[in-house]
Design a protein around this motif. Structure first.
Motif, short mmCIF file in Angstrom:
data_model
loop_
_atom_site.label_atom_id
_atom_site.label_comp_id
_atom_site.label_asym_id
_atom_site.label_seq_id
_atom_site.Cartn_x
_atom_site.Cartn_y
_atom_site.Cartn_z
N ASP A 35 0.84 -1.20 0.00
CA ASP A 35 0.00 0.00 0.00
C ASP A 35 0.87 1.25 0.00
O ASP A 35 0.67 2.17 -0.79
CB ASP A 35 -0.90 -0.04 1.25
CG ASP A 35 -1.85 1.13 1.30
OD1 ASP A 35 -2.28 1.58 0.22
OD2 ASP A 35 -2.16 1.59 2.41
N HIS A 39 1.43 4.18 -3.07
CA HIS A 39 1.20 5.62 -2.93
C HIS A 39 2.44 6.42 -3.33
O HIS A 39 2.35 7.42 -4.02
CB HIS A 39 0.83 5.98 -1.50
CG HIS A 39 -0.59 5.71 -1.16
ND1 HIS A 39 -1.04 4.45 -0.85
CD2 HIS A 39 -1.67 6.52 -1.10
CE1 HIS A 39 -2.34 4.50 -0.61
NE2 HIS A 39 -2.75 5.74 -0.75
N ILE A 207 -4.41 4.00 -5.52
CA ILE A 207 -5.00 3.28 -4.40
C ILE A 207 -5.52 1.92 -4.83
O ILE A 207 -5.41 0.93 -4.11
CB ILE A 207 -6.11 4.12 -3.75
CG1 ILE A 207 -5.47 5.34 -3.11
CG2 ILE A 207 -6.86 3.32 -2.70
CD1 ILE A 207 -6.43 6.33 -2.59
N ASP B 47 -6.36 4.56 8.59
CA ASP B 47 -6.22 4.66 7.15
C ASP B 47 -7.36 3.92 6.46
O ASP B 47 -8.01 4.44 5.55
CB ASP B 47 -4.87 4.05 6.75
CG ASP B 47 -4.45 4.45 5.34
OD1 ASP B 47 -4.89 5.53 4.89
OD2 ASP B 47 -3.70 3.69 4.72
N HIS B 51 -10.53 5.50 4.18
CA HIS B 51 -10.85 5.11 2.81
C HIS B 51 -12.25 4.52 2.73
O HIS B 51 -12.97 4.71 1.75
CB HIS B 51 -9.83 4.10 2.29
CG HIS B 51 -8.52 4.72 1.94
ND1 HIS B 51 -7.62 5.13 2.87
CD2 HIS B 51 -7.97 5.00 0.74
CE1 HIS B 51 -6.56 5.63 2.27
NE2 HIS B 51 -6.74 5.57 0.97
N LEU B 54 -15.41 6.75 2.00
CA LEU B 54 -15.74 7.32 0.69
C LEU B 54 -17.08 6.82 0.13
O LEU B 54 -17.92 7.64 -0.29
CB LEU B 54 -14.61 7.08 -0.30
CG LEU B 54 -14.72 7.87 -1.60
CD1 LEU B 54 -14.63 9.35 -1.33
CD2 LEU B 54 -13.66 7.44 -2.60
N LEU B 106 -9.57 -1.32 2.83
CA LEU B 106 -9.19 -0.02 2.29
C LEU B 106 -9.43 0.07 0.79
O LEU B 106 -10.10 0.98 0.30
CB LEU B 106 -7.70 0.17 2.63
CG LEU B 106 -6.88 1.38 2.27
CD1 LEU B 106 -5.72 1.41 3.24
CD2 LEU B 106 -6.35 1.29 0.88
N SER B 107 -8.92 -0.91 0.06
CA SER B 107 -8.98 -0.78 -1.39
C SER B 107 -10.35 -1.11 -1.95
O SER B 107 -10.82 -0.45 -2.88
CB SER B 107 -7.91 -1.65 -2.05
OG SER B 107 -8.10 -3.00 -1.70
N PHE B 110 -12.74 1.72 -1.03
CA PHE B 110 -12.41 2.89 -1.83
C PHE B 110 -12.84 2.68 -3.28
O PHE B 110 -13.31 3.61 -3.93
CB PHE B 110 -10.89 3.15 -1.76
CG PHE B 110 -10.50 4.46 -2.36
CD1 PHE B 110 -10.58 5.63 -1.63
CD2 PHE B 110 -10.03 4.52 -3.67
CE1 PHE B 110 -10.22 6.84 -2.19
CE2 PHE B 110 -9.68 5.73 -4.24
CZ PHE B 110 -9.77 6.90 -3.49
N VAL B 209 -9.94 11.69 2.60
CA VAL B 209 -9.86 10.28 2.98
C VAL B 209 -8.46 9.71 2.77
O VAL B 209 -8.02 8.81 3.48
CB VAL B 209 -10.87 9.41 2.19
CG1 VAL B 209 -12.28 9.85 2.42
CG2 VAL B 209 -10.55 9.41 0.72
N VAL B 210 -7.75 10.23 1.77
CA VAL B 210 -6.51 9.58 1.37
C VAL B 210 -5.41 9.77 2.42
O VAL B 210 -4.60 8.88 2.66
CB VAL B 210 -6.06 10.12 0.00
CG1 VAL B 210 -4.82 9.40 -0.47
CG2 VAL B 210 -7.17 9.93 -1.02
#
Lengths: 363, 453
Positions: A35, A39, A207, B47, B51, B54, B106-107, B110, B209-210
């Protein structure tokens, strides 16, 4: 090739290249390092662009991947100060690098066609627009060359160093003992992850690369205990997410990379629920089966010990069973022929039941 | 805080005041509550939660058509919460580890958010343009109503922390002990996690959010450098969060094309950098000064001990001179390295330099040298007893560790180095616990032996 085919193939290659290295991230518990890298390569991409004007090509991949590696080194350096734990070190390093990248992007003159939407979601829908030309000859779609090359490179890496990766992942101490430097394996893997992330960045953004790096491998992890199978399955799951995602996005006229990540999530959730060995449902069933087995054995030893045997209400009191549990257990024991009910409803051990109770070794 | 705009020569107008106050409040809430997240090694949960917020924003807009911040944040709160539940379900219910679970939540969340936002954009809702501000934050858009919302929600969260401070403290440091004392650990964990979610959601407007994770993590790490006590830490983290939020949003509102979230992040990171280096006590700078001082003391001590060993005092008169070359080879160092300790010893009048590269203990030095040699012997036997090493093998310098420890032990130790696992070294205790209780002994003060070379 139709536009749709190019996009689907781009997505599939993205998923395949990411899944291959992602498996090792998941197994080595480094998903969040992936991750972080995904980024911070933004900064690398912007920096390479600022210095050389390159928006694609080997220079960009190498340059930006170097920043990815720098991230790993920085996280380790921050951790080594002894002031910050690893999770917090990750949480400190990558947002900072990413922020520098975002600020550079927003302050560049408009000639740079990287905007905020692009860096978050990628532009896979535009992949058919860019072609590769060499000495005036049209060689085909750029995204397919880049991602195809990356997939081949990752495949070659995994195949060539399969034994080393496997050993260093599952038994680092043994790997070190047989002279395999875990540090070298670690950084080689991180270099491949960084390069993959850079190449995938164009299609899926910073992301959603994580979705491709982590979700298909985690899905495969729930379905098998073998590394080779896991690698194959994760590529399949990744490809399925890419294709399914494209179709959903087409249907809703919405973000392709977002839909790919969502699709990957759906596949993961399915595996989480339904995996024959690891799934929540299978686990619950297994647990219930074990409980029933234990209850039956309790019943048998209880009857065998002759503790005022057979009266069904005392069973409930003694073992704290509900009426339903008691009914299930007794029905199952009757069905096996371990006990039989006498006229008064009292339970008596059969010959077979006595044998079974003897095997338990308590009676 | 109020002097900052004056310094920048910016007119402190009404809009700007909203921006600064709102961002400062967000930073304070994030920093204070984030302290608990960092202590509980849940930094990256923030984190994932951020995310995961969103899609909630997109959903709230799609379902209610609202553009009001409150409504959107309610949606964010809901999916943020769902995100934490999903992480919990994955880690508890399967063999997928926490890092992967966080990455997945997270991913995927998102991704769903991206899908929804793009759908809203595509369906021609002109009104949606406001939604993208949650990606990287846009402090410039804060209005008085937002500030009130932040103040009420954030204030409520801080009040909850204040009321449950003792419970949260116990939970952060020793959850097992909390359970044995009869504290309702699960409800408390739920409450603390919910507060973290609230802190994240409240911060979405300015930081987005990021990058929200930094607001949770950075202030408490910086604050940790300045204090060893949890109460002051939480307060200081809140203050530093407010500082980063206020300066960041101010800069971004006054400088063209400077997105708020990244600016706040870089300022917060800079605060951490400064704190890690210069904070008294825990700062790297002071540590290196202290280490240098300790090394010098150690080196002087070992030179004295060597002199005592190599120049047994004759019956009468001063000790016999020893050449510096002998002294150096005895300790396994270069003569150059002995120059500074020797000149220091000379300054103290413990040795005198003879001609032709020799050195001798003075009569004052003899006593000191004997004491140093004695201390070194004590160390050796201590090591031999405590670590159960054969006595004849411990008078080695630390760089000869491979001659003391068995190869398989070394391999294990090397493995620990590279995988980042440590065997409860001082490093670890400094990173983990407030008030390290000093169980580990300082081995760096160990005189380096080398008599057998």
């Amino acid at each position: 090739m139709s536009f749709a085919a190019v996009i689907i193939l781009t997505g599939a290659l993205t998923a395949a290249s990411c899944s291959l290295v992602g498996c090792f991230l998941v197994l080595r518990r480094m998903a969040l390092v992936g991750d972080a890298i995904s980024h911070s390569v933004l900064l690398g991409i912007v920096a390479v662009f600022a210095l050389t004007g390159a928006r694609s090509g080997p220079l960009l991949v190498v340059g930006a991947a170097a920043v990815g590696l720098l991230t790993v080194v920085l996280i380790e350096a921050v951790r080594r100060t002894g002031r910050v734990r690893e999770d917090a070190a990750i949480g400190l390093v990558f947002p900072a690098l990413f922020s520098i990248g975002v600020i550079l992007v927003s302050r560049f003159p408009n000639s740079v066609h990287i905007d905020v939407q692009h860096l978050l979601y990628g532009e896979i829908a535009f992949s058919p627009l860019y072609r590769v030309e060499l000495w005036g000859a049209d060689l085909g779609y750029r995204s397919l060359w880049m991602l195809g090359g990356m997939t081949a490179a990752n495949l070659a890496f995994v195949v060539a160093f399969y034994k080393e990766l496997k050993l260093a992942t599952f038994d680092p101490a043994l790997a070190a003992a047989v002279g395999l430097s875990p540090v070298v394996v670690h950084y080689a893997l991180m270099a491949m992850v960084s390069a993959t992330t850079v190449v995938a960045f164009d299609s899926v953004g910073s992301i959603l690369v994580v979705a491709m790096l982590v979700v298909p491998p985690a899905t495969a992890y729930l379905l098998t205990n073998r590394l080779a199978t896991m690698l194959t399955l994760s590529v399949l799951v990744g490809t399925a997410s890419a294709v399914g995602g494209y179709l959903i996005a087409r249907l809703l006229d919405s973000s392709t990379s977002g839909a790919m990540a969502a699709m990957a999530g759906v596949l993961f959730a399915t595996a989480l629920l339904l995996s024959p060995s690891q799934g929540l449902i299978a686990r619950r069933r297994e647990l219930a089966r074990l409980r029933r087995g234990l209850a039956e054995r309790l019943l048998l030893t209880h009857l065998d010990g002759g503790h005022g045997a057979g009266d069904r209400t005392t069973l409930r009191e003694r073992f704290g069973w509900s009426a339903r549990t008691e009914a299930t257990v007794v029905r199952s024991a009757l069905a096996r022929g371990h006990v039989r009910a006498e006229g008064s409803g009292r339970l008596v051990l059969t010959e077979a039941g006595r044998g079974a109770a003897g095997e338990i070794g308590v009676g | 805080m109020l002097s900052a705009p004056a310094l920048l020569g910016v007119e402190f107008d009404y809009t700007l005041r909203n921006v600064v106050m709102g961002s400062a409040a967000l930073g304070a809430v994030g920093g204070a509550i984030g302290s608990f997240a960092t202590l509980r090694r849940q930094s990256l949960l923030g984190d994932a939660v951020a995310h995961a917020a969103l899609p909630g924003i997109g959903l709230a807009f799609l379902l209610t058509g609202t553009k009001a911040t409150g409504g959107l944040l309610l949606g964010a709160l809901l999916t943020g919460w769902l995100g934490t539940l999903a992480v919990l379900a994955i880690t508890r219910g399967s063999r997928v580890k926490e890092d992967a679970a966080l990455g997945i939540v997270l991913s995927v969340f998102f991704g769903v958010g991206a899908l929804l936002l793009a759908y809203i954009r595509q369906s021609g809702e002109a009104a949606q343009s406001g939604l993208d501000r949650f990606l990287f934050g846009q402090a410039a858009g804060l209005v008085a109503e937002d500030v009130r919302l932040i103040a009420v929600v954030g204030g409520g969260a801080l009040l909850a922390v204040a009321l449950l401070f003792k419970e949260f403290k116990l939970l952060a440091f020793d959850p097992d002990f909390a359970a044995t004392l009869g504290f309702p650990v699960t409800p408390l964990t739920v409450a603390l996690t919910s507060l973290i979610v609230v802190a994240v959601i409240v911060g979405l407007q300015t930081v987005g959010v990021v990058l929200m994770v930094t607001v949770l993590v950075a202030p408490s790490i910086a604050a940790r450098q300045w204090t060893n006590r949890l109460g002051p830490l939480v307060i200081l983290a809140g203050f530093l969060g407010a500082l980063a939020g206020a300066t960041g949003s101010l800069l971004s509102s006054t400088v063209d094309r400077l997105p708020t979230g990244p600016t706040v992040v870089l300022i917060a990171t800079a605060i951490v950098g400064v704190s890690v280096v210069v904070a008294p006590g825990r700062g790297l700078l002071w540590e290196s000064v202290a280490r240098r001082r300790r090394d010098r003391r150690t080196r002087i001590g070992s030179v004295l001990a060597d002199l005592a060993t190599l120049s047994p005092a004759p019956v009468s008169g001063g000790a016999l001179p020893v050449t510096i070359a002998t002294l150096a080879s005895h300790r396994g160092v270069t003569p150059r390295e002995l120059r500074r300790p020797l000149s220091e010893l000379k300054r103290r009048g413990a040795v005198r330099l003879e001609g032709d590269g020799a050195v001798a203990l003075t009569s004052a030095g003899e006593a000191q040298a004997a004491a140093a040699a004695h201390r070194e012997r004590l160390w050796r036997s201590a090591l031999a007893r405590q670590m159960d090493l054969p006595g004849d093998r411990v008078h080695l310098s630390t760089d000869d560790i491979e001659r003391v420890l068995a190869p398989e032990v070394l391999v294990a130790l090397e493995g620990d180095q590279t995988t980042g696992r440590t065997l409860g070294t001082g490093d670890e205790s400094r990173a983990t616990g407030l008030n390290p209780d000093g169980i580990g002994m300082t081995v760096s003060g160990l005189p380096a032996g080398g008599a057998d070379r």
